[in-house]
Motif scaffolding. Structure first.
Motif, PDB file in Angstrom:
ATOM      1  N   PHE A 191      44.992  81.586   9.600  1.00  0.00           N
ATOM      2  CA  PHE A 191      43.818  81.836  10.445  1.00  0.00           C
ATOM      3  C   PHE A 191      44.204  82.651  11.683  1.00  0.00           C
ATOM      4  O   PHE A 191      43.581  83.663  12.001  1.00  0.00           O
ATOM      5  N   GLU A 192      45.247  82.196  12.375  1.00  0.00           N
ATOM      6  CA  GLU A 192      45.636  82.875  13.615  1.00  0.00           C
ATOM      7  C   GLU A 192      46.022  84.324  13.346  1.00  0.00           C
ATOM      8  O   GLU A 192      45.667  85.223  14.104  1.00  0.00           O
ATOM      9  N   PHE A 193      46.756  84.535  12.257  1.00  0.00           N
ATOM     10  CA  PHE A 193      47.214  85.891  11.984  1.00  0.00           C
ATOM     11  C   PHE A 193      46.042  86.799  11.602  1.00  0.00           C
ATOM     12  O   PHE A 193      46.022  87.970  11.971  1.00  0.00           O
ATOM     13  N   SER A 194      45.039  86.234  10.891  1.00  0.00           N
ATOM     14  CA  SER A 194      43.855  87.023  10.551  1.00  0.00           C
ATOM     15  C   SER A 194      43.130  87.444  11.821  1.00  0.00           C
ATOM     16  O   SER A 194      42.714  88.600  11.960  1.00  0.00           O
ATOM     17  N   VAL A 195      42.970  86.510  12.750  1.00  0.00           N
ATOM     18  CA  VAL A 195      42.296  86.820  14.010  1.00  0.00           C
ATOM     19  C   VAL A 195      43.078  87.877  14.777  1.00  0.00           C
ATOM     20  O   VAL A 195      42.514  88.843  15.304  1.00  0.00           O
ATOM     21  N   LEU A 196      44.396  87.708  14.795  1.00  0.00           N
ATOM     22  CA  LEU A 196      45.252  88.654  15.514  1.00  0.00           C
ATOM     23  C   LEU A 196      45.035  90.069  14.973  1.00  0.00           C
ATOM     24  O   LEU A 196      44.797  91.010  15.734  1.00  0.00           O
ATOM     25  N   CYS A 197      45.081  90.209  13.647  1.00  0.00           N
ATOM     26  CA  CYS A 197      44.934  91.538  13.045  1.00  0.00           C
ATOM     27  C   CYS A 197      43.510  92.063  13.235  1.00  0.00           C
ATOM     28  O   CYS A 197      43.319  93.235  13.569  1.00  0.00           O
ATOM     29  N   GLY A 198      42.514  91.205  13.033  1.00  0.00           N
ATOM     30  CA  GLY A 198      41.123  91.627  13.168  1.00  0.00           C
ATOM     31  C   GLY A 198      40.824  92.112  14.573  1.00  0.00           C
ATOM     32  O   GLY A 198      40.232  93.174  14.768  1.00  0.00           O
ATOM     33  N   ALA A 199      41.259  91.359  15.580  1.00  0.00           N
ATOM     34  CA  ALA A 199      40.941  91.696  16.965  1.00  0.00           C
ATOM     35  C   ALA A 199      41.692  92.940  17.410  1.00  0.00           C
ATOM     36  O   ALA A 199      41.097  93.872  17.956  1.00  0.00           O
ATOM     37  N   HIS A 200      43.004  92.963  17.180  1.00  0.00           N
ATOM     38  CA  HIS A 200      43.773  94.101  17.682  1.00  0.00           C
ATOM     39  C   HIS A 200      43.503  95.370  16.879  1.00  0.00           C
ATOM     40  O   HIS A 200      43.438  96.453  17.457  1.00  0.00           O
ATOM     41  N   GLY A 201      43.329  95.225  15.573  1.00  0.00           N
ATOM     42  CA  GLY A 201      42.993  96.395  14.762  1.00  0.00           C
ATOM     43  C   GLY A 201      41.708  97.024  15.264  1.00  0.00           C
ATOM     44  O   GLY A 201      41.629  98.239  15.477  1.00  0.00           O
ATOM     45  N   MET A 202      40.704  96.183  15.513  1.00  0.00           N
ATOM     46  CA  MET A 202      39.425  96.697  15.980  1.00  0.00           C
ATOM     47  C   MET A 202      39.568  97.321  17.367  1.00  0.00           C
ATOM     48  O   MET A 202      39.004  98.389  17.635  1.00  0.00           O
ATOM     49  N   ALA A 203      40.319  96.658  18.258  1.00  0.00           N
ATOM     50  CA  ALA A 203      40.462  97.173  19.623  1.00  0.00           C
ATOM     51  C   ALA A 203      41.142  98.534  19.611  1.00  0.00           C
ATOM     52  O   ALA A 203      40.717  99.457  20.315  1.00  0.00           O
ATOM     53  N   ILE A 204      42.180  98.684  18.793  1.00  0.00           N
ATOM     54  CA  ILE A 204      42.881  99.970  18.739  1.00  0.00           C
ATOM     55  C   ILE A 204      41.942 101.045  18.173  1.00  0.00           C
ATOM     56  O   ILE A 204      41.833 102.145  18.723  1.00  0.00           O
ATOM     57  N   THR A 205      41.225 100.698  17.095  1.00  0.00           N
ATOM     58  CA  THR A 205      40.271 101.655  16.516  1.00  0.00           C
ATOM     59  C   THR A 205      39.230 102.056  17.556  1.00  0.00           C
ATOM     60  O   THR A 205      38.863 103.222  17.678  1.00  0.00           O
ATOM     61  N   TYR A 206      38.749 101.069  18.304  1.00  0.00           N
ATOM     62  CA  TYR A 206      37.732 101.316  19.331  1.00  0.00           C
ATOM     63  C   TYR A 206      38.226 102.324  20.360  1.00  0.00           C
ATOM     64  O   TYR A 206      37.552 103.304  20.671  1.00  0.00           O
ATOM     65  N   PHE A 207      39.433 102.098  20.859  1.00  0.00           N
ATOM     66  CA  PHE A 207      39.956 103.015  21.878  1.00  0.00           C
ATOM     67  C   PHE A 207      40.191 104.409  21.297  1.00  0.00           C
ATOM     68  O   PHE A 207      39.908 105.423  21.936  1.00  0.00           O
ATOM     69  N   LEU A 208      40.682 104.461  20.066  1.00  0.00           N
ATOM     70  CA  LEU A 208      40.937 105.769  19.465  1.00  0.00           C
ATOM     71  C   LEU A 208      39.639 106.521  19.205  1.00  0.00           C
ATOM     72  O   LEU A 208      39.517 107.700  19.514  1.00  0.00           O
ATOM     73  N   ARG A 209      38.656 105.827  18.628  1.00  0.00           N
ATOM     74  CA  ARG A 209      37.389 106.478  18.302  1.00  0.00           C
ATOM     75  C   ARG A 209      36.656 106.921  19.562  1.00  0.00           C
ATOM     76  O   ARG A 209      35.975 107.938  19.573  1.00  0.00           O
ATOM     77  N   ASN A 210      36.769 106.152  20.637  1.00  0.00           N
ATOM     78  CA  ASN A 210      36.124 106.501  21.901  1.00  0.00           C
ATOM     79  C   ASN A 210      36.855 107.625  22.604  1.00  0.00           C
ATOM     80  O   ASN A 210      36.334 108.212  23.547  1.00  0.00           O
ATOM     81  N   GLY A 211      38.101 107.874  22.203  1.00  0.00           N
ATOM     82  CA  GLY A 211      38.921 108.810  22.946  1.00  0.00           C
ATOM     83  C   GLY A 211      39.280 108.285  24.316  1.00  0.00           C
ATOM     84  O   GLY A 211      39.421 109.045  25.262  1.00  0.00           O
ATOM     85  N   THR A 212      39.389 106.965  24.443  1.00  0.00           N
ATOM     86  CA  THR A 212      39.773 106.386  25.727  1.00  0.00           C
ATOM     87  C   THR A 212      41.160 105.770  25.580  1.00  0.00           C
ATOM     88  O   THR A 212      41.326 104.751  24.928  1.00  0.00           O
ATOM     89  N   LEU A 213      42.123 106.437  26.177  1.00  0.00           N
ATOM     90  CA  LEU A 213      43.503 105.963  26.136  1.00  0.00           C
ATOM     91  C   LEU A 213      44.096 106.130  27.533  1.00  0.00           C
ATOM     92  O   LEU A 213      43.557 106.912  28.327  1.00  0.00           O
ATOM     93  N   PRO A 214      45.174 105.420  27.848  1.00  0.00           N
ATOM     94  CA  PRO A 214      45.717 105.511  29.211  1.00  0.00           C
ATOM     95  C   PRO A 214      45.997 106.952  29.615  1.00  0.00           C
ATOM     96  O   PRO A 214      46.592 107.706  28.845  1.00  0.00           O
ATOM     97  N   GLY A 215      45.512 107.303  30.807  1.00  0.00           N
ATOM     98  CA  GLY A 215      45.791 108.630  31.346  1.00  0.00           C
ATOM     99  C   GLY A 215      44.871 109.738  30.871  1.00  0.00           C
ATOM    100  O   GLY A 215      45.001 110.880  31.288  1.00  0.00           O
TER     101      GLY A 215
END
Lengths: 180, 460, 178
Positions: free
Chosen positions: C104-128
């Protein structure tokens, strides 16, 4: 009390790093150099027989006056067959695993099975009244097997369900005298 | 545009505009640090420094500097761990569970509550780390290939479940918090005049521009993260409780633990939110945003979860007798009448009796009462963990191996030190971060702002 | 003909929404809207499609579930099975209940971080990354609608300017771009 070498050992299940596991001979093994010292095993032991190395007893000044290992001459009392445990690791009765190992190797060299009584634990050897017997429970003809099937044999805290490998013998009392 | 029933109390008081919200939150970041902040951060910094010193002494000398012994192998270390993790739970509950329930009052408190979560989980994570006898090989809890075979880790161990639960919980909370912060950092970036802070907030804001598509994604991500953070937060304290519940020790081996730990966690977490926010709203003049209604809502959560905890205590007592297991019965008799009965009665008073005062509306809307009780609840919840851990361990099966635990100055020093680190981190947050979720508050101004509600009522 | 970009600034999200409704009705395409907070109901008007981030998250989480189960099978059952407190370490099915928390924990970890990374990439919002909002006030209290001549070939620049000036706006900026 000594480690009961439970077959369903509660200490083994809780160790996160597999520092304590069961051998196929039924020993509850403690791997000192894998231990990270969470002490969870000691807490979960119903007999509270695990001991922790709270300090570096080998080098800490506080123990200078009473730890023989800190003196080059008196450290010769230490058993050369046994590792000195480091600070921060758990330890317990190993059922003299070093003696079992030697016994097995001797038997292997001689090409014979390990004879009953060929391997004796240090506590059993030291006891002048033979209150402690050591041997192979799986050997139908061994001395311990006979004792374990005696009516007086029982497990400590049997009701907890951890299935120990250590048997105790009930004390023999003269009940007629007490009733009278 | 969504409208709200006139009978509901407004969530934003006063005659506020979008600009006012930005000014009220970003203003303090732009100005010089106030004197009180400097004094407070120095004090908490010193306490933190002392705590770090105690930790270094512990790491240099050995676990023996704590008051532990062969009978009581865990005491303040794991008590503090469970206490801090529990405190963390309120932040996630506010930002995730209340989001799913569309509770708009969360918007004034979620940012700081989640900051509290992150700092509390960092404090919690210190303890499983330093409680290890050999912290330098602590990375062995991860299934990494190694020269021992490869020897892997034990996925049957609740402690390993903890490793996965705590690291997932911490990193997911951090990401959830940061995703909400990005648009607000952009607000600060666009207002800042000084070049260096402008540059720093520019980097922190990831170049956020607030496009329509960005906001659609933002809302979707927030909703999905809330959806997965909700079962996550319940799983974390359930797993923490399994450290005890899956054991064979009387007083630990209890199936009631997961729900009872989760409600206890929410209970203590909300109390910590109250302690922090009552000070923050006063010193940062945020009374328009965090007002009596918010405090009353949180006090209602406290009385509900506190009563669940109370019922759990009584259930434990009843079951220990009803089970007919001698060891179990004795564990509970020993709790309320043994050498640690003082801890048990502090727990009972602080967690079960005093929160019941909140049934009176006057008391749950009183700032002074709330502040005092919020501290009382956290004292009580600390003792709950102490009672569960120490009194269960110190007398279990064999009277020959019974013992007692007495805290040393290092035990106390490290705990006080983590309080220092925690408050220092929170003060730094309050100084440099947007303490309210600007973008969320602006979106409810028209439906729940006092001035807009008045106009609305006038129309009807 | 030079290309022009129009930035119409509103001080209220409802005014912007009404304007967008009217302009879209008249056949104009609104390129983008910059706002300090999400404006509910705007997306269908200006034709912003629903995001598929939730589906992505589910897929990442499913990947996490599979990876966790595969990993635990390999570590505990296949590679080096051991007798741990008499637990059934020799059968995946029997040992499965103990693997539930980590799965369960590992599924949540992958689901949350995978989505967050996709979100930042698709938005074009990255540090700097540099910000692209046309006016610094759009992250404070102003709402800007972006319209380009590029997307509206049926209208002349003057016609667009005339249509926008009829709206209840605060400022209108017109820029040339290549």
């Amino acid at each position: 009390m000594m480690c009961q070498h439970c077959n369903h050992a509660p200490c083994e299940t809780v160790c996160p790093v597999l520092a304590t596991t069961h051998s196929n001979e039924g020993l509850n093994q403690m791997t000192y150099n894998r231990c990270i010292g969470t002490r969870y095993c000691a807490n979960n032991c119903p007999y509270k027989v695990r001991r922790f190395n709270w300090f570096n007893y080998m080098g800490y000044d506080k123990f200078k006056n009473f730890n023989p290992s800190q003196d080059s001459l008196s450290r010769m009392v230490l058993n050369p067959d046994v590792t000195v445990r480091a600070r921060g690791v758990m330890e317990k009765c190993s059922m003299c695993v070093q003696r079992i190992q030697t016994g097995k190797l001797d038997a292997k060299k001689a090409g014979t099975p390990v004879a009953d009584g060929a391997v004796v634990s240090a506590c059993s050897e030291a006891c002048p009244t033979h209150a402690i017997t050591f041997g192979d429970l799986n050997d139908n003809k061994s001395n311990v097997r006979g004792i374990s099937q005696n009516n007086r044999a029982y497990h400590a805290l049997e009701e907890v369900g951890v299935q120990p490998n250590i048997y105790y013998m009930a004390k023999v009392r003269n009940t007629e005298d007490q009733e009278a | 545009m969504q409208r709200e029933a006139a009978i509901r109390e407004p969530l934003i008081l006063g005659n506020k505009s979008y600009k006012d919200i930005t000014d009220d939150v970003v203003g303090p970041i732009e100005g010089a640090a106030p004197r009180t902040w400097k004094i407070l951060v120095t004090l908490t910094g010193l306490v933190a420094f002392y705590g770090v010193g105690c930790i270094l002494y512990l790491l240099g000398t050995g676990i023996g500097v704590w008051g532990l012994n062969k009978t009581v192998g865990w005491a303040w270390d794991i008590t503090n761990f469970v206490w801090w993790v529990g405190i963390g739970h309120a932040g996630t509950l506010i930002s995730a569970v209340l989001l799913l329930f569309r509770q708009k009052w969360r918007m004034a408190i979620n940012r700081s509550a989640e900051a509290m979560t992150i700092f509390a989980v960092i404090m919690a994570a210190i303890f499983p780390g330093i409680h290890m006898g050999r912290i330098w090989v602590g990375y062995w809890v991860f299934p990494l290939p190694n020269q021992f075979g490869s020897l892997w880790v034990n996925f049957n161990s609740p402690l390993l479940w903890d490793v996965f639960a705590i690291s997932t919980y911490f990193s997911v909370s951090l990401v959830f918090w940061y995703i909400g912060l990005v648009p607000d950092f952009a607000t600060i970036r666009d207002r800042m005049v000084k070049p260096l802070p402008k540059k720093i907030y520019g980097i922190l804001s990831f170049g956020w521009s607030g496009r329509a598509k960005n906001w659609t994604r933002f809302e979707e991500v927030s909703l999905v993260l809330a959806g997965i953070a909700t079962p996550l937060v319940f799983s974390v304290h359930s797993i923490v409780s399994m450290d005890f519940a899956t054991s064979v020790i009387p007083g630990w081996h209890t199936t009631i633990f997961p729900p009872y730990f989760v409600s206890g966690a929410v209970f203590s977490g909300f109390a910590m939110v109250q302690t922090l926010l009552l000070i923050m709203r006063k010193t940062m003049k945020l009374e328009s945003y965090i007002h009596i209604k918010h405090i009353e809502y949180m006090n209602i959560v406290i009385i509900v979860t506190g009563s669940i905890v109370g019922v759990a205590y009584l259930t434990e007592l009843f079951i220990s007798w009803y089970s007919g297991v001698e060891y179990e019965s004795y564990a509970f008799i020993n709790r309320f009448s043994g050498p640690y009965s003082w801890a048990y009665w502090i727990m009972m008073t602080c967690n079960v009796i005093t929160p019941q005062l909140y049934w009176f509306k006057k008391l749950r809307r009183s700032l002074t009462v709330t502040f005092i009780l919020s501290i009382v609840v956290n004292i009580g919840m600390w003792f709950e963990r102490y009672v569960i851990i120490v009194t269960s361990l110190h007398r279990d099966y064999n009277p020959s191996s019974w013992g007692e635990f007495h805290a040393t100055t290092i035990d106390i020093g490290i705990f006080i030190g983590t309080l220092g680190i925690f408050f220092t981190l929170f003060l730094l947050f309050a100084r440099f971060f947007p303490v309210l979720a600007l973008n969320e508050l602006k979106s409810i101004l028209k439906s729940s702002g006092e001035n807009y509600k008045k106009i609305d009522n006038h129309h009807h | 003909m030079s290309k022009k970009v129009f930035h119409a600034m509103f001080n209220d999200e409802e005014k912007l929404m009404h304007a967008a409704e009217k302009l879209v009705h008249d056949g104009l395409r609104v390129k983008d809207v910059f706002s300090p907070f999400p404006i509910h109901g705007l997306d269908p008007i200006i034709g912003v499609k629903r995001t598929r981030l939730a589906i992505a998250s589910f897929m990442y989480a499913s990947g996490g579930t599979a990876l966790a189960l595969l990993g635990m099978w390999y570590f505990m059952i296949h590679d080096w099975p051991m007798n741990i407190g008499g637990k059934p370490s020799f059968s995946m099915i029997q040992n499965l209940p103990a693997f539930v928390p980590v799965t369960f924990e590992f599924s949540v970890l992958c689901g949350a971080h995978g989505m967050a990374i996709t979100y930042f990439l698709r938005n074009g919002t990255l540090p700097g990354m540099p910000a692209s909002n046309p006016d610094p006030r759009t992250t404070d209290n102003m709402f800007v609608m972006e319209i380009t001549t590029d997307q509206n070939h049926d209208f002349s620049a003057d016609a667009i300017e005339g249509m926008l000036k009829e709206m209840d706006l605060v400022e209108l900026s017109i820029k040339d771009y290549e």
